[in-house]
Design a protein around this motif. Structure first.
Motif, short mmCIF file in Angstrom:
data_model
loop_
_atom_site.label_atom_id
_atom_site.label_comp_id
_atom_site.label_asym_id
_atom_site.label_seq_id
_atom_site.Cartn_x
_atom_site.Cartn_y
_atom_site.Cartn_z
N GLY A 1 6.98 8.11 -7.96
CA GLY A 1 8.15 7.34 -7.56
C GLY A 1 8.51 6.29 -8.60
N ASP A 2 9.80 6.00 -8.76
CA ASP A 2 10.19 5.07 -9.83
C ASP A 2 11.09 3.94 -9.36
N VAL A 3 11.14 3.64 -8.04
CA VAL A 3 11.87 2.45 -7.59
C VAL A 3 10.86 1.35 -7.30
N SER A 4 11.32 0.12 -7.35
CA SER A 4 10.42 -1.02 -7.18
C SER A 4 10.02 -1.20 -5.72
N VAL B 1 19.21 -0.71 3.83
CA VAL B 1 20.15 -1.46 3.01
C VAL B 1 20.47 -0.71 1.72
N LEU B 2 19.47 0.00 1.17
CA LEU B 2 19.63 0.65 -0.12
C LEU B 2 19.36 2.16 0.03
N PRO B 3 20.28 3.02 -0.35
CA PRO B 3 20.01 4.48 -0.30
C PRO B 3 19.15 4.89 -1.50
N LEU B 4 18.43 5.99 -1.34
CA LEU B 4 17.62 6.53 -2.43
C LEU B 4 18.04 7.98 -2.69
N PRO B 5 17.89 8.41 -3.94
CA PRO B 5 18.15 9.83 -4.23
C PRO B 5 17.22 10.72 -3.42
N ARG B 6 17.63 11.96 -3.27
CA ARG B 6 16.89 12.89 -2.44
C ARG B 6 15.42 13.03 -2.86
N ILE B 7 15.17 13.18 -4.15
CA ILE B 7 13.81 13.37 -4.59
C ILE B 7 12.94 12.15 -4.33
N GLN B 8 13.54 10.93 -4.43
CA GLN B 8 12.78 9.71 -4.16
C GLN B 8 12.49 9.58 -2.66
N ARG B 9 13.46 9.97 -1.83
CA ARG B 9 13.22 9.94 -0.38
C ARG B 9 12.06 10.85 0.00
N ASP B 10 12.03 12.04 -0.63
CA ASP B 10 10.98 12.99 -0.30
C ASP B 10 9.61 12.51 -0.77
N MET B 11 9.55 11.76 -1.87
CA MET B 11 8.27 11.20 -2.30
C MET B 11 7.78 10.11 -1.35
N GLN C 1 0.82 -1.21 0.00
CA GLN C 1 0.00 0.00 0.00
C GLN C 1 0.86 1.27 0.00
N LEU C 2 1.95 1.24 0.77
CA LEU C 2 2.84 2.39 0.78
C LEU C 2 3.47 2.57 -0.60
N TRP C 3 3.88 1.46 -1.20
CA TRP C 3 4.52 1.57 -2.52
C TRP C 3 3.54 2.13 -3.55
N LEU C 4 2.24 1.71 -3.50
CA LEU C 4 1.26 2.23 -4.44
C LEU C 4 1.07 3.74 -4.28
N ARG C 5 1.05 4.20 -3.04
CA ARG C 5 0.94 5.65 -2.79
C ARG C 5 2.18 6.38 -3.33
N TYR C 6 3.32 5.80 -3.05
CA TYR C 6 4.58 6.39 -3.52
C TYR C 6 4.64 6.40 -5.04
N PHE C 7 4.22 5.32 -5.68
CA PHE C 7 4.23 5.22 -7.13
C PHE C 7 3.28 6.25 -7.76
N ALA C 8 2.12 6.47 -7.12
CA ALA C 8 1.15 7.44 -7.62
C ALA C 8 1.70 8.86 -7.59
N LEU C 9 2.66 9.12 -6.71
CA LEU C 9 3.29 10.44 -6.63
C LEU C 9 4.39 10.63 -7.67
#
Length: 478
Positions: free
Chosen positions: A39-42, A53-63, A29-37
């Motif tokens: 977001g482009d990570v799996s 374990v995995l860092p994300l770019p700043r813009i992806q973290r903020d989404m 559910q969190l991923w679906l909300r993030y994807f709707a904004l």
């Protein structure tokens, strides 16, 4: 090496993970909300990020943070997760940006009288003390605007002071004084001179630094623009500029004038009228485009009560026709018809209409009872384009359209009869061509100021007709 930004990103991830645990959402559910904004990570990468374990770019973290915050808002109405810029980072603008933003934000919906304080506050962002001086309408003196920094300051003469030199040359002037260096920068609204900005250093600011002086010029230009805009909806600043009363006719004519100076990369134009506080029947206008400059000057004399109304009608008709795309003939016809329709009693207005092709320097002009244009340039004597008198506007034709060719750097002057007929006590007329030739190396607005001032001195302010002057310079083809 661990950097400050990586520590901030780690802190943000921990807060996101903690808050996610309180949302009641599944990972999907969190991923679906993030994807709707956007977001482009799996979903697997999102899970790896939440575990650290995995860092994300700043813009992806903020989404991801925003997706969590949306759910928290649904539950409690409180935003719990910080965005990247809020994690140990002060995002407020500083330095020049803070000064410019402070000017723009502070000038929103503020009374004109508050602008000196807004300008002073912007200066503090650069460790500078700023004081605004405005030029009076006769361009004789610079008057400090009311404000804390203006305390104890007096009017400064444009002709003899350092501040006046900055104004005359449209630049900056630095002086060394016992209290420290002081910088003067011209206040500009586009290319129109409004006054000067007095700049004093506070703390460690170095006014000798060329970069700081450039920033001061930017502040002065933005301040000048905001001051000019404020004058259109309030009288507080304008009252500083006017030193004498204006009658209703002079007030009407001044309100109808365009800015005294305008410029593009291909053309510069400046104008003025005298007597500044008692003009009764002279006005000018212009318009600039990428390919063409249109110029006009009108003179209805000073002897009748209808002069101001007649010249205003001529100006309005000219503008209307020009803005409809009419050529010189169409403009001429519009002015003739307007005067006949509104007065119908033989009321006439003298004037000149002109247009300059900026690609080749071709000048076309139509003269109606007034003074012929004057052209000055390097390597040849001042010359009128045409000396034949034509019927004034409101008196029908015929009138000829004359053509001439300007050379690069030529100065073009349109003027009223009141300027060339200004007489000294012994009866000698004002020598306009000689006066223009003596100051031709200056920028057009300074040429206008100097010539009108010279004419005023010549006749000891005893103008028998309104002195109108419109100066233009064509630098040549690109």
């Amino acid at each position: 090496m661990i950097t400050v930004s990586s520590l901030q990103a780690a802190a943000q991830r921990r807060i996101i993970a903690d808050c996610f645990a309180r949302t009641g959402l599944t990972l999907e559910q969190l991923w679906l909300r993030y994807f709707a904004l956007g977001g482009d990570v799996s979903e697997a990468d999102l899970a790896a990020y939440l575990r650290g374990v995995l860092p994300l770019p700043r813009i992806q973290r903020d989404m991801v943070a925003h997706a969590v915050n949306e759910r928290l808002d649904e539950l409690s109405g409180a935003q719990r997760v910080p965005y990247s810029r809020e994690v140990g980072e002060d995002s407020r603008p500083r330095g020049l940006l803070a000064a410019l933003v402070g000017l723009l934000d502070g000038a929103q919906r503020v009374s004109p009288e508050r602008l000196p304080a807004i300008v002073a506050a912007a200066g503090r962002a650069l460790d500078l003390e700023l004081t605004v001086y405005l030029a009076d309408y006769e361009q004789r003196q610079l008057f400090p605007l009311n404000g804390e920094s203006a305390s104890g300051r007096v009017a400064l003469p444009i002709e003899t002071s350092t501040a006046g030199r900055a104004y005359r040359h449209v630049g900056t002037e630095l002086t060394e004084e016992p209290s420290g260096p002081r910088l003067w920068a011209t206040l500009l609204d586009g290319d129109e001179r409004m006054g000067v900005l007095e700049i004093e250093a506070v703390a460690d600011a170095d006014l000798h630094d060329p970069a700081l002086r450039t920033r001061c010029q930017w502040i002065a230009s933005l301040s000048g623009h905001l001051i000019a805009a404020a004058m259109r909806y309030g009288d507080g600043l304008d009252m500083t500029r006017r030193r004498r009363r204006r009658g209703p006719t002079a007030e009407l004519l001044w309100q109808n004038l365009p800015p005294s100076t305008a410029a593009t990369g291909d053309f510069v134009v400046a104008g003025g009228v005298e007597p500044a506080y008692d003009v009764r029947g002279a006005t000018f206008d212009y318009a600039l485009s990428e390919t063409t400059a249109w110029l006009a000057i009108f003179d209805a004399g000073r002897d009748t009560v209808s002069s101001g109304l007649a010249v205003s009608a001529a100006l309005a008709a000219y503008r209307s026709a020009r803005r409809e795309g009419q050529d010189l003939r169409g403009q001429e016809s519009a002015v003739d018809k307007a005067l006949s329709a509104q007065f119908g009693d033989g009321t006439t207005v003298r004037g000149t209409l002109a247009e300059v092709d900026l690609t080749e320097g071709t000048l076309r002009h139509l003269e109606a009872g007034g003074e012929p244009p004057l052209v000055l340039g390097t390597g040849h004597e001042p010359a009128t384009v045409d000396s034949a008198r034509r019927p004034p506007f409101g008196d029908g034709g015929p009138r000829r359209i004359e053509t001439a060719r300007l050379r690069a750097g030529d100065l073009l002057a349109l003027h009223t009869e009141g300027l060339t007929r200004a007489r000294a006590a012994v009866g000698e007329r004002f020598a306009l061509a000689d006066s223009l030739d003596a100051v031709a190396e200056h920028v057009p607005p300074e040429i206008v100021r100097r010539v009108l001032d010279a004419a005023k001195s010549h006749c000891r302010s005893g103008f028998t007709g309104d002195a109108g002057l419109l100066i233009a310079r064509w630098p040549g083809p690109r």
